[in-house]
Design a protein around this motif. Structure first.
Motif, PDB file in Angstrom:
ATOM      1  N   ASP A  75      18.423  16.552   4.599  1.00  0.00           N
ATOM      2  CA  ASP A  75      18.231  15.306   4.967  1.00  0.00           C
ATOM      3  C   ASP A  75      16.734  14.667   4.997  1.00  0.00           C
ATOM      4  O   ASP A  75      16.441  13.523   4.726  1.00  0.00           O
ATOM      5  N   LEU A  76      16.020  15.372   5.692  1.00  0.00           N
ATOM      6  CA  LEU A  76      14.523  15.109   5.691  1.00  0.00           C
ATOM      7  C   LEU A  76      13.927  15.023   4.474  1.00  0.00           C
ATOM      8  O   LEU A  76      13.034  14.117   4.237  1.00  0.00           O
ATOM      9  N   ARG A  77      14.226  16.014   3.585  1.00  0.00           N
ATOM     10  CA  ARG A  77      13.622  16.112   2.371  1.00  0.00           C
ATOM     11  C   ARG A  77      14.029  14.708   1.475  1.00  0.00           C
ATOM     12  O   ARG A  77      13.054  13.976   0.982  1.00  0.00           O
ATOM     13  N   GLN A  78      15.392  13.888   1.779  1.00  0.00           N
ATOM     14  CA  GLN A  78      15.752  12.949   1.149  1.00  0.00           C
ATOM     15  C   GLN A  78      15.164  11.616   1.768  1.00  0.00           C
ATOM     16  O   GLN A  78      14.648  10.776   0.975  1.00  0.00           O
ATOM     17  N   VAL A  79      15.022  11.561   2.935  1.00  0.00           N
ATOM     18  CA  VAL A  79      14.100  10.643   3.530  1.00  0.00           C
ATOM     19  C   VAL A  79      12.809  10.565   3.272  1.00  0.00           C
ATOM     20  O   VAL A  79      12.183   9.329   2.905  1.00  0.00           O
ATOM     21  N   LEU A  80      12.188  11.518   2.806  1.00  0.00           N
ATOM     22  CA  LEU A  80      10.550  11.609   2.546  1.00  0.00           C
ATOM     23  C   LEU A  80      10.620  11.181   0.929  1.00  0.00           C
ATOM     24  O   LEU A  80       9.570  10.290   0.532  1.00  0.00           O
ATOM     25  N   LEU A  81      11.571  11.489   0.193  1.00  0.00           N
ATOM     26  CA  LEU A  81      11.639  11.205  -1.099  1.00  0.00           C
ATOM     27  C   LEU A  81      11.784   9.492  -1.383  1.00  0.00           C
ATOM     28  O   LEU A  81      11.202   8.658  -2.118  1.00  0.00           O
ATOM     29  N   ASP A  82      12.741   9.293  -0.467  1.00  0.00           N
ATOM     30  CA  ASP A  82      12.887   7.485  -0.361  1.00  0.00           C
ATOM     31  C   ASP A  82      11.672   6.872   0.039  1.00  0.00           C
ATOM     32  O   ASP A  82      11.452   5.796  -0.267  1.00  0.00           O
ATOM     33  N   GLU A  83      10.999   7.560   0.842  1.00  0.00           N
ATOM     34  CA  GLU A  83       9.998   6.824   1.222  1.00  0.00           C
ATOM     35  C   GLU A  83       8.667   6.799   0.261  1.00  0.00           C
ATOM     36  O   GLU A  83       8.019   5.798   0.157  1.00  0.00           O
ATOM     37  N   ALA A  84       8.602   7.878  -0.571  1.00  0.00           N
ATOM     38  CA  ALA A  84       7.693   7.702  -1.838  1.00  0.00           C
ATOM     39  C   ALA A  84       8.155   6.626  -2.821  1.00  0.00           C
ATOM     40  O   ALA A  84       7.423   5.877  -3.142  1.00  0.00           O
ATOM     41  N   LEU A  85       9.542   6.769  -3.105  1.00  0.00           N
ATOM     42  CA  LEU A  85       9.829   5.606  -3.852  1.00  0.00           C
ATOM     43  C   LEU A  85       9.675   4.134  -3.307  1.00  0.00           C
ATOM     44  O   LEU A  85       9.365   3.152  -3.922  1.00  0.00           O
ATOM     45  N   THR A  86       9.670   4.158  -1.947  1.00  0.00           N
ATOM     46  CA  THR A  86       9.230   2.768  -1.201  1.00  0.00           C
ATOM     47  C   THR A  86       7.995   2.370  -1.554  1.00  0.00           C
ATOM     48  O   THR A  86       7.625   1.297  -1.867  1.00  0.00           O
ATOM     49  N   ALA A 142       6.109   3.190  -3.711  1.00  0.00           N
ATOM     50  CA  ALA A 142       5.886   2.906  -5.313  1.00  0.00           C
ATOM     51  C   ALA A 142       6.243   1.497  -5.503  1.00  0.00           C
ATOM     52  O   ALA A 142       5.799   0.600  -6.190  1.00  0.00           O
ATOM     53  N   GLU A 143       7.528   1.164  -5.127  1.00  0.00           N
ATOM     54  CA  GLU A 143       8.018  -0.188  -5.214  1.00  0.00           C
ATOM     55  C   GLU A 143       7.485  -1.282  -4.352  1.00  0.00           C
ATOM     56  O   GLU A 143       7.104  -2.187  -5.110  1.00  0.00           O
ATOM     57  N   ASP A 144       6.965  -0.985  -3.287  1.00  0.00           N
ATOM     58  CA  ASP A 144       6.188  -1.846  -2.645  1.00  0.00           C
ATOM     59  C   ASP A 144       4.757  -2.429  -3.023  1.00  0.00           C
ATOM     60  O   ASP A 144       4.237  -3.415  -3.032  1.00  0.00           O
ATOM     61  N   ASP A 145       4.180  -1.383  -3.875  1.00  0.00           N
ATOM     62  CA  ASP A 145       2.974  -1.626  -4.518  1.00  0.00           C
ATOM     63  C   ASP A 145       3.091  -2.695  -5.385  1.00  0.00           C
ATOM     64  O   ASP A 145       2.233  -3.788  -5.641  1.00  0.00           O
ATOM     65  N   ASP A 146       3.853  -2.611  -6.440  1.00  0.00           N
ATOM     66  CA  ASP A 146       3.945  -3.803  -7.180  1.00  0.00           C
ATOM     67  C   ASP A 146       4.117  -5.101  -6.658  1.00  0.00           C
ATOM     68  O   ASP A 146       3.285  -6.071  -7.055  1.00  0.00           O
ATOM     69  N   GLN A 147       5.106  -5.183  -5.566  1.00  0.00           N
ATOM     70  CA  GLN A 147       5.111  -6.631  -5.146  1.00  0.00           C
ATOM     71  C   GLN A 147       4.116  -7.093  -4.186  1.00  0.00           C
ATOM     72  O   GLN A 147       3.669  -8.168  -4.143  1.00  0.00           O
ATOM     73  N   ILE A 148       3.341  -6.093  -3.701  1.00  0.00           N
ATOM     74  CA  ILE A 148       2.094  -6.351  -3.093  1.00  0.00           C
ATOM     75  C   ILE A 148       1.000  -6.835  -3.851  1.00  0.00           C
ATOM     76  O   ILE A 148       0.188  -7.942  -3.357  1.00  0.00           O
ATOM     77  N   ASN A 149       0.893  -6.244  -4.911  1.00  0.00           N
ATOM     78  CA  ASN A 149       0.039  -6.848  -6.098  1.00  0.00           C
ATOM     79  C   ASN A 149       0.309  -8.064  -6.735  1.00  0.00           C
ATOM     80  O   ASN A 149      -0.485  -9.072  -6.821  1.00  0.00           O
TER      81      ASN A 149
END
Length: 345
Positions: free
Chosen positions: A116-127, A129-136
């Motif tokens: 579960d910890l591995r999945q949470v960390l992968l989800d955070e990496a995806l977040t 990446a996704e946040d960066d586009d909206q920030i820009n």
């Protein structure tokens, strides 16, 4: 701009090899943190925000490899892996920001099972990446109001979609201005010795049908003297508490020229690029790169064998040369020490 330099699908992180653009569009697949570290070091991926996104995926890959009986053992190994990623490039603070964020998420979820910890960390990496586009895109909306309805804009290096999770910082502001109906034409410095302007900025803008003209780095002053530049906008790799800006080598020269000619000099960067722990630019570590980047263009040798080479990858523009700093939280002008601190709260 439809292209994103980093994609993740089915356990694989794909990156466009920016060393080969614009001649070839080659995508490389990454599945472990060591290869991601190499991609950052060798500039397969470059640009401060994009480096941060890549590092986050590298940390997620590291977590997937770790076998540990408890969180203390996991954390120790995770720290070691993140240290490998952190050692790749010293100037861009987004790298360390992303890794610190991943380490904080791990600690906050230490009671989870390892899967579960591995999945949470992968989800955070995806977040990330996704946040960066909206920030820009938000940054672009804040910044484009600074441009007149018709303008010739000079930019240095590449601070576009290729340097971020998508859309771009400096080029994001330009894109937003065009989307707002403004008539924008761009002068792109070639940006020696890695040619990010000639290769990447020009390619990006042509994809979006935004008029762009490539110039040699030493032509910027002449264009300003001729009254052909209305504003300058660049990205950043680190901004200190007082508003000093580290960006690609040659940026300081452009800022001095802009000041001499009364031309506004804007910096566009996400909050993750602002390092309030450093009081001024003298504290920013400046990366020095392979001399071959200067002595050769591809496989073609330009300089004599054995000549001494100095190849700093970045320089620091002092805050008094900066007209405004554009972030996703707003625009700061003048009092950067208090303005940046207020945005960060």
């Amino acid at each position: 701009m439809s292209i994103k330099p980093i994609e993740f699908e089915n356990g694989v992180c794909r990156m466009i090899d920016q060393r080969l653009l614009p001649a070839q569009e080659v995508w490389l697949d990454y599945r472990d943190y060591r290869s991601v570290a190499e991609a950052i070091q060798t500039m397969v991926v470059r640009g401060a925000p994009a480096i941060g996104v890549a590092a986050a995926f590298g940390a997620a890959f590291a977590a997937a490899e770790i076998e540990a009986e408890d969180f203390a053992m996991f954390e120790s190994q995770f720290e070691e892996c993140c240290a490998v990623l952190a050692a790749t490039r010293p100037t861009a603070v987004n790298l360390f920001w992303a890794l610190d964020r991943m380490k904080s998420v791990a600690k906050a979820n230490q009671k989870l099972s390892l899967p579960d910890l591995r999945q949470v960390l992968l989800d955070e990496a995806l977040t990330i990446a996704e946040d960066d586009d909206q920030i820009n895109r938000t940054m672009g909306a804040h910044g484009q109001v600074l441009f007149p309805d018709k303008a010739n804009i000079l930019t240095h290096c590449n601070a576009g979609a290729l340097a971020t999770g998508g859309y771009g910082t400096a080029l994001g502001v330009i894109r937003a201005a065009v989307e707002a109906g403004k008539q924008i034409e761009v002068f792109a410095d070639e940006t020696r010795p890695f040619w990010q302007g000639a290769r990447l900025t020009a390619w990006e803008l042509m994809q979006d049908d935004i008029p762009v003209t490539v110039i040699c780095d030493n032509m910027a002053g002449y264009l300003m003297q001729q009254g052909r530049v209305d504003a300058v906008i660049v990205g950043a790799d680190r901004i200190t508490a007082n508003g000093d800006v580290a960006n690609k080598i040659g940026t300081y020269t452009v800022a001095v020229l802009a000041k001499e000619h009364g031309i506004p000099f804007y910096v566009a960067a996400p909050m993750s690029t602002i390092d309030l722990s450093l009081t001024d630019g003298s504290q920013i570590p400046i990366e020095e790169r392979d001399p071959r980047e200067v002595t050769h263009c591809g496989d073609t040798q330009l300089a004599p064998d054995g000549v001494k080479v100095y190849n700093p990858a970045f320089d620091v523009t002092p805050s008094h040369l900066v007209t405004a700093i554009i972030t996703e939280r707003g625009v700061v002008q003048g009092d950067y020490l208090n303005g940046l601190k207020a945005l960060a709260q």
